[in-house]
Design a protein around this motif. Structure first.
Motif, short mmCIF file in Angstrom:
data_model
loop_
_atom_site.label_atom_id
_atom_site.label_comp_id
_atom_site.label_asym_id
_atom_site.label_seq_id
_atom_site.Cartn_x
_atom_site.Cartn_y
_atom_site.Cartn_z
N ALA A 102 0.76 -1.16 -0.05
CA ALA A 102 -0.03 -0.11 0.01
C ALA A 102 0.72 1.08 -0.15
O ALA A 102 0.74 2.24 -0.88
N PRO A 103 1.87 1.46 0.82
CA PRO A 103 2.49 2.79 0.89
C PRO A 103 3.45 3.09 -0.32
O PRO A 103 4.15 2.12 -0.67
N VAL A 104 3.40 4.15 -0.56
CA VAL A 104 4.42 4.75 -1.72
C VAL A 104 4.91 6.09 -1.19
O VAL A 104 4.39 6.78 -0.45
N VAL A 105 6.24 6.67 -1.66
CA VAL A 105 7.00 7.62 -1.40
C VAL A 105 6.52 8.38 -2.68
O VAL A 105 6.75 7.96 -3.91
N VAL A 106 6.06 9.82 -2.59
CA VAL A 106 6.00 10.64 -3.68
C VAL A 106 6.91 11.73 -3.56
O VAL A 106 7.05 12.43 -2.69
N VAL A 107 7.76 12.05 -4.67
CA VAL A 107 8.55 13.13 -4.55
C VAL A 107 8.37 13.76 -5.99
O VAL A 107 7.84 13.30 -6.97
N ARG A 108 8.91 15.14 -6.27
CA ARG A 108 8.88 15.85 -7.63
C ARG A 108 10.10 16.18 -7.82
O ARG A 108 11.07 16.85 -7.06
N LEU A 109 10.53 16.00 -9.24
CA LEU A 109 11.89 16.43 -9.61
C LEU A 109 11.49 17.24 -10.90
O LEU A 109 10.51 17.30 -11.56
N GLU A 110 12.70 18.09 -11.40
CA GLU A 110 12.47 18.47 -12.79
C GLU A 110 12.15 17.60 -13.95
O GLU A 110 13.04 16.51 -13.70
N PRO A 111 11.23 17.72 -14.69
CA PRO A 111 11.19 16.64 -15.77
C PRO A 111 12.51 16.51 -16.52
O PRO A 111 12.57 15.32 -17.07
N THR A 112 13.01 17.63 -16.67
CA THR A 112 14.26 17.25 -17.73
C THR A 112 15.34 16.71 -16.98
O THR A 112 16.44 15.98 -17.71
N ALA A 113 15.07 16.30 -15.55
CA ALA A 113 16.23 15.72 -14.90
C ALA A 113 16.02 14.24 -14.64
O ALA A 113 16.77 13.33 -14.45
N LEU A 114 14.80 13.74 -15.38
CA LEU A 114 14.32 12.41 -15.37
C LEU A 114 15.18 11.51 -16.49
O LEU A 114 15.20 12.06 -17.50
N ASP A 115 15.55 10.18 -16.10
CA ASP A 115 16.19 9.27 -17.07
C ASP A 115 15.41 8.14 -16.68
O ASP A 115 16.23 7.10 -16.32
N LEU A 116 14.34 7.70 -16.68
CA LEU A 116 13.55 6.55 -16.35
C LEU A 116 13.63 5.52 -17.49
O LEU A 116 14.13 5.68 -18.63
N PRO A 117 13.65 4.26 -16.98
CA PRO A 117 13.77 3.05 -17.72
C PRO A 117 12.92 3.25 -19.02
O PRO A 117 11.73 3.75 -18.95
N SER A 118 13.11 2.42 -19.94
CA SER A 118 12.38 2.53 -21.30
C SER A 118 10.95 1.80 -20.85
O SER A 118 10.69 1.03 -20.36
N GLY A 119 10.03 2.56 -21.56
CA GLY A 119 8.63 2.04 -21.41
C GLY A 119 7.86 3.12 -20.31
O GLY A 119 6.75 2.82 -19.93
N ARG A 120 8.62 3.75 -19.49
CA ARG A 120 8.09 4.48 -18.25
C ARG A 120 8.28 6.15 -18.69
O ARG A 120 7.76 6.58 -17.65
N GLU A 121 8.01 6.54 -20.18
CA GLU A 121 8.30 7.88 -20.35
C GLU A 121 7.03 8.67 -19.69
O GLU A 121 7.04 9.79 -19.44
N GLY A 122 5.53 8.09 -19.65
CA GLY A 122 4.48 8.90 -19.09
C GLY A 122 4.29 8.58 -17.46
O GLY A 122 3.02 8.70 -17.10
N TRP A 123 5.02 7.95 -16.82
CA TRP A 123 4.85 7.33 -15.51
C TRP A 123 4.97 8.51 -14.56
O TRP A 123 4.41 8.35 -13.22
N ALA A 124 5.46 9.64 -14.99
CA ALA A 124 5.80 10.63 -13.86
C ALA A 124 5.51 11.81 -14.47
O ALA A 124 6.27 12.84 -14.96
N PRO A 125 3.98 12.24 -14.45
CA PRO A 125 3.31 13.49 -15.06
C PRO A 125 3.83 14.64 -14.06
O PRO A 125 3.74 14.78 -13.05
N GLU A 126 4.33 15.57 -15.12
CA GLU A 126 4.97 17.03 -14.51
C GLU A 126 6.22 16.49 -13.41
O GLU A 126 6.31 17.41 -12.52
N GLY A 127 7.21 15.62 -13.56
CA GLY A 127 8.06 15.17 -12.62
C GLY A 127 7.60 14.77 -11.49
O GLY A 127 8.50 14.53 -10.79
N ILE A 128 6.47 14.28 -11.10
CA ILE A 128 5.96 13.81 -10.04
C ILE A 128 6.04 12.09 -9.74
O ILE A 128 5.66 11.34 -10.97
N LEU A 129 7.03 11.63 -9.09
CA LEU A 129 7.30 10.23 -9.22
C LEU A 129 6.62 9.56 -7.93
O LEU A 129 6.49 10.23 -6.67
N ALA A 130 6.50 8.35 -8.07
CA ALA A 130 5.90 7.38 -6.82
C ALA A 130 6.50 6.04 -6.79
O ALA A 130 6.67 5.45 -7.81
N TYR A 131 7.18 5.76 -5.61
CA TYR A 131 7.71 4.49 -5.59
C TYR A 131 7.21 3.52 -4.21
O TYR A 131 6.90 4.49 -3.17
#
Length: 325
Positions: A206-235
């Protein structure tokens, strides 16, 4: 003068390992025949069966996730009952004999004599098969109890349960009070904890951590390009090392001299890079934190766009070798 070890007599006598009879023409015994002890035999059988039941109770308690006190009492009681049973055997059911001369054990006649001593020392035993069966039940139950905790090391053949979480597409992210997380309120350099709306917050996934980074700083694995809208990520908030909670967020105060932002588990200091899909930067964790895909719904509320990228929790052997079907 040396005494034949009592533990050797007990073990060999109960197991029936010595089957030979001394072939003296005059029938002379090395160890005098002892009186029958039916009550002591019955007591040993009851103690061994109770030991087996207590060990089985430990397995049941472990499976039901009982308290440590209950499991400790069951296993400790089983071992204590077994110890008492062996003491009764040694004191009441085994005839002891002392040898007056030195014993080397190297001569064939001496070896035959010690075998005969073991055989004759069990002359009080009248229910050997029942005793051996009870001892086998106790030994088997205790053995099973001792290996049962290995089940906590994780699934080996089927890792699919690790992929079952309360997250699904469209489920809102809420805080511990049930209030939805709004995208516009997620700030840089800030750490948030969120849960799936309507689900138990105690669920491992259930629990996730949510953080926000600059979208230009993201280098997510292939296939996850739309997983962090506006640089917001959850893990996942559960560390992939030992299942502890990710509770720290490292943010640079004096860039570029300090390291980049990272999620940190304070237990063993596994450190994950949120910009690259929570790849491990430091520590004993064996794989990245599973990422939860996000979407921004009407009202700017954050929602899950699917399930995690991988199984939640520690990295058992089956996690990476057997992907979910």
């Amino acid at each position: 003068m040396r005494r034949v070890p009592g533990w050797l007599i007990v073990l060999l006598g109960l197991a029936g390992l010595a089957r030979r009879r001394r072939a003296d023409e005059d029938g002379e015994r090395i160890v005098e025949s002892g009186d029958r002890q039916p009550r002591a035999e019955a007591a040993v059988i009851v103690l061994l069966l109770l030991s087996a039941l207590a060990a089985a109770g430990f397995v049941v308690a472990y499976g039901l996730d009982a308290s440590i006190q209950v499991m400790g009492a069951a296993l400790g009681g089983s071992l204590a009952l077994l110890a008492v049973a062996l003491i009764v055997v040694a004191k009441r059911l085994v005839v002891s004999e002392e040898l007056e001369e030195e014993y080397s054990g190297s001569h064939p006649d001496e070896q035959e004599a010690i075998a005969e001593i073991v055989e004759e020392s069990g002359s009080r035993l009248t229910r050997k098969r029942l005793l051996v069966a009870a001892a086998g039940a106790a030994g088997t139950s205790i053995g099973v109890a001792l290996v049962t905790p290995a089940a906590s090391l994780g699934p080996l053949f089927d890792s699919s349960p690790l992929y079952r979480t309360p997250w699904r597409a469209g489920r809102r992210l809420v805080d511990k009070h049930g209030e939805p997380l709004i995208a516009d309120r997620i700030e840089m350099d800030t750490f948030y904890t969120a849960f799936p709306e309507g689900a138990s917050q105690d669920d491992l996934g259930a629990p996730v951590v949510v953080v926000r980074l600059e979208p230009t700083a993201l280098d997510l694995p292939s296939g996850r390009e739309g997983w962090a809208p506006e640089g917001i990520l959850a893990y996942s908030k559960i560390c992939t090392h030992a299942g502890c909670a990710i509770a720290l967020y490292r943010t640079p105060k004096f860039a570029p001299t300090q390291p980049r932002p990272a999620l940190v588990c304070p237990c063993h200091y596994s450190t994950f890079d949120p910009a690259t899909g929570a790849q491990v930067l430091f520590g004993p964790a064996g794989r990245p934190l599973p990422q939860l895909p996000l979407q921004i719904a009407a009202g700017r509320e954050l929602q899950a766009a699917g399930n995690y990228s991988g199984p939640v929790g520690p990295s058992w052997s089956g996690v990476r070798s057997k992907p979910p079907s």
